[in-house]
Design an enzyme around this catalytic site. Structure first.
Site, short mmCIF file in Angstrom:
data_model
loop_
_atom_site.label_atom_id
_atom_site.label_comp_id
_atom_site.label_asym_id
_atom_site.label_seq_id
_atom_site.Cartn_x
_atom_site.Cartn_y
_atom_site.Cartn_z
N ARG A 160 0.81 -1.23 0.00
CA ARG A 160 0.00 0.00 0.00
C ARG A 160 0.84 1.28 0.00
O ARG A 160 0.48 2.28 0.61
CB ARG A 160 -0.97 0.02 1.20
CG ARG A 160 -1.86 -1.21 1.30
CD ARG A 160 -2.84 -1.35 0.13
NE ARG A 160 -3.54 -2.62 0.26
CZ ARG A 160 -3.17 -3.74 -0.37
NH1 ARG A 160 -2.16 -3.74 -1.22
NH2 ARG A 160 -3.84 -4.86 -0.19
N SER A 209 -10.40 -0.27 3.48
CA SER A 209 -9.70 -0.60 4.72
C SER A 209 -9.27 0.66 5.45
O SER A 209 -8.68 1.56 4.85
CB SER A 209 -8.45 -1.44 4.43
OG SER A 209 -8.85 -2.67 3.92
N GLU A 280 -4.47 3.12 6.59
CA GLU A 280 -4.34 2.89 5.15
C GLU A 280 -5.00 4.04 4.39
O GLU A 280 -4.50 4.50 3.37
CB GLU A 280 -5.00 1.56 4.76
CG GLU A 280 -4.89 1.26 3.26
CD GLU A 280 -5.20 -0.19 2.92
OE1 GLU A 280 -4.83 -1.09 3.71
OE2 GLU A 280 -5.81 -0.41 1.87
C1 FAD Z 1 -15.67 -1.19 -0.66
C2 FAD Z 1 -14.19 -0.95 -0.84
C3 FAD Z 1 -13.33 -2.02 -0.99
C4 FAD Z 1 -11.95 -1.80 -1.15
N1 FAD Z 1 -11.12 -2.89 -1.30
C5 FAD Z 1 -9.81 -2.69 -1.46
C6 FAD Z 1 -8.91 -3.81 -1.63
O1 FAD Z 1 -9.30 -4.96 -1.65
N2 FAD Z 1 -7.59 -3.54 -1.79
C7 FAD Z 1 -7.09 -2.26 -1.80
O2 FAD Z 1 -5.87 -2.11 -1.96
N3 FAD Z 1 -7.91 -1.20 -1.64
C8 FAD Z 1 -9.24 -1.36 -1.48
N4 FAD Z 1 -10.07 -0.27 -1.33
C9 FAD Z 1 -9.49 1.08 -1.27
C10 FAD Z 1 -9.40 1.79 -2.62
O3 FAD Z 1 -10.40 1.31 -3.49
C11 FAD Z 1 -8.01 1.62 -3.27
O4 FAD Z 1 -7.00 2.15 -2.44
C12 FAD Z 1 -7.97 2.34 -4.62
O5 FAD Z 1 -6.81 1.97 -5.31
C13 FAD Z 1 -8.00 3.85 -4.49
O6 FAD Z 1 -8.16 4.38 -5.80
P1 FAD Z 1 -8.92 5.75 -6.01
O7 FAD Z 1 -8.82 6.11 -7.44
O8 FAD Z 1 -10.29 5.71 -5.45
O9 FAD Z 1 -7.99 6.71 -5.16
P2 FAD Z 1 -8.46 7.84 -4.12
O10 FAD Z 1 -9.16 7.18 -2.99
O11 FAD Z 1 -9.16 8.93 -4.84
O12 FAD Z 1 -7.04 8.35 -3.61
C14 FAD Z 1 -6.21 7.52 -2.84
C15 FAD Z 1 -4.78 8.11 -2.87
O13 FAD Z 1 -4.28 8.02 -4.19
C16 FAD Z 1 -3.98 9.33 -4.70
N5 FAD Z 1 -4.33 9.32 -6.13
C17 FAD Z 1 -5.53 9.00 -6.69
N6 FAD Z 1 -5.43 9.08 -8.03
C18 FAD Z 1 -4.16 9.44 -8.31
C19 FAD Z 1 -3.44 9.70 -9.51
N7 FAD Z 1 -4.01 9.60 -10.72
N8 FAD Z 1 -2.15 10.08 -9.41
C20 FAD Z 1 -1.53 10.19 -8.20
N9 FAD Z 1 -2.16 9.97 -7.03
C21 FAD Z 1 -3.46 9.60 -7.09
C22 FAD Z 1 -4.81 10.27 -3.84
O14 FAD Z 1 -4.26 11.59 -3.83
C23 FAD Z 1 -4.74 9.58 -2.49
O15 FAD Z 1 -3.50 9.85 -1.87
C24 FAD Z 1 -11.45 -0.48 -1.16
C25 FAD Z 1 -12.33 0.60 -1.04
C26 FAD Z 1 -13.69 0.39 -0.87
C27 FAD Z 1 -14.62 1.57 -0.74
#
Ligand code: FAD
Length: 290
Positions: A160, A209, A280
């Site tokens: 992560r 998480s 996380e």
């Molecule tokens: C129901 C549910 C289940 C989940 N299950 C998992 C799982 O199994 N495994 C897991 O690892 N995660 C899980 N997650 C967490 C999440 O989905 C992941 O961390 C996902 O990769 C975040 O992507 P996002 O685009 O939504 O990022 P965001 O939540 O929008 O941002 C997260 C971080 O990434 C940065 N970021 C986002 N986009 C970019 C970009 N283009 N360039 C640079 N930085 C960026 C943001 O600034 C922030 O620091 C879950 C979430 C939910 C709600």
């Protein structure tokens, strides 16, 4: 490109809490993204990227920053056998569909991760023993100084974590996949989704998480369950009765409610197990875990 002011980030996060961004840009191309980043540098504004907001908690007061949400060309997906070329803002769901239709396997593990490909790189998202480090070939990373392709080694993905700094935006990602029959991909995805639905609150507003798993046998969820925290509620936020490493927005939760639950969870985990849980979820704005 239009710069929007005062947009509530509760609309851009899956938990549905948080205040406004002082400025929001939705760049649709690499040129527009460069323009936004240079503008922020001139105005001395911090950059915050919001993908699908699925691992984000934004302060209730909002954030003094230029928030960037990738759109248009920066959210498209092209099939380039044996892989995909995706914009950083492309959702995992669309990537998975495109990969499956093209008979490309390897992305199935992400079927229940509701984020974008760029967010996946930043967080090195993962599930079922695989993560982004298994599939990323290289990423196009933009800063105020320009955009460059960055290798997997340079991204330094670990549990992560990535080496990407706060002002770096993943504008594009090339994913390495492998040929796999569509029916097999479909079957794996159905199985993994059923597994998820049985163990996690997939139909509630959460940010995924809350804490990383600490070294040792007990995952963060099991540890917090043993602390008796399932169903514990503060304000409108509740520790999921289904999985204790999730916080649900049960009824008009605020980000402060979520932080208060996190503080209580860490206190109990430390008191009862001597474990210091590391969050996380990414914090945006003036939020802190004491
Ligand atoms: C129901 C549910 C289940 C989940 N299950 C998992 C799982 O199994 N495994 C897991 O690892 N995660 C899980 N997650 C967490 C999440 O989905 C992941 O961390 C996902 O990769 C975040 O992507 P996002 O685009 O939504 O990022 P965001 O939540 O929008 O941002 C997260 C971080 O990434 C940065 N970021 C986002 N986009 C970019 C970009 N283009 N360039 C640079 N930085 C960026 C943001 O600034 C922030 O620091 C879950 C979430 C939910 C709600």
């Amino acid at each position: 490109m239009i710069l929007e002011r005062g947009v509530s980030l509760s609309k851009l996060t899956t938990i549905g809490t948080g205040g406004p961004a002082s400025m929001l840009a939705r760049p649709r191309s690499l040129d527009e993204l460069g323009e936004a980043l240079r503008h922020a540098a001139i105005e001395e504004l911090d950059i915050v990227v919001v993908g699908l907001g699925s691992n984000l908690l934004v302060a209730d007061e909002g954030v003094e920053a230029l928030v960037i949400h990738l759109d248009g060309e920066l959210a498209t997906v092209d099939v380039r056998p044996p892989g995909l070329a995706a914009g950083g803002g492309a959702t995992n769901a669309v990537c998975l569909h495109r990969a499956r239709d093209a008979g490309l396997g390897g992305f199935e593990f992400a079927c229940a991760i509701p984020g974008t490909v760029g967010g996946g790189v930043k967080m090195n998202a993962g599930a079922y023993g695989r993560d982004w480090s298994d599939i990323v070939a290289r990423a196009l990373v933009a800063t105020a100084d320009g955009a460059d392709w960055v290798t997997l080694d340079q991204l330094a993905l670990s549990y992560r974590r990535s080496a990407l700094g706060p002002g770096a935006v993943v504008a594009g990602v090339e994913l390495r996949l492998e040929p796999r029959p569509r029916e097999e991909i479909k079957a794996t995805v159905s199985e993994l989704i059923a597994q998820r639905k049985a163990t996690q609150p997939t139909n509630k507003r959460t940010f995924g998480s809350v804490f990383k798993n600490a070294p040792g046998e007990l995952g963060a969820g099991r540890l917090l369950e043993l602390c008796g925290l399932k169903g514990h509620r503060i304000g409108g936020a509740v520790i999921s009765p289904m999985h204790a490493n999730f916080i649900e927005n049960a009824d008009g939760a605020t980000s402060s409610d979520c932080v208060a639950l996190m503080v209580e969870a860490r206190r109990r985990a430390h008191e009862q197990f001597g474990v210091v849980l590391e969050r996380e979820v990414a914090f945006v704005g003036d939020l802190e875990l004491p």
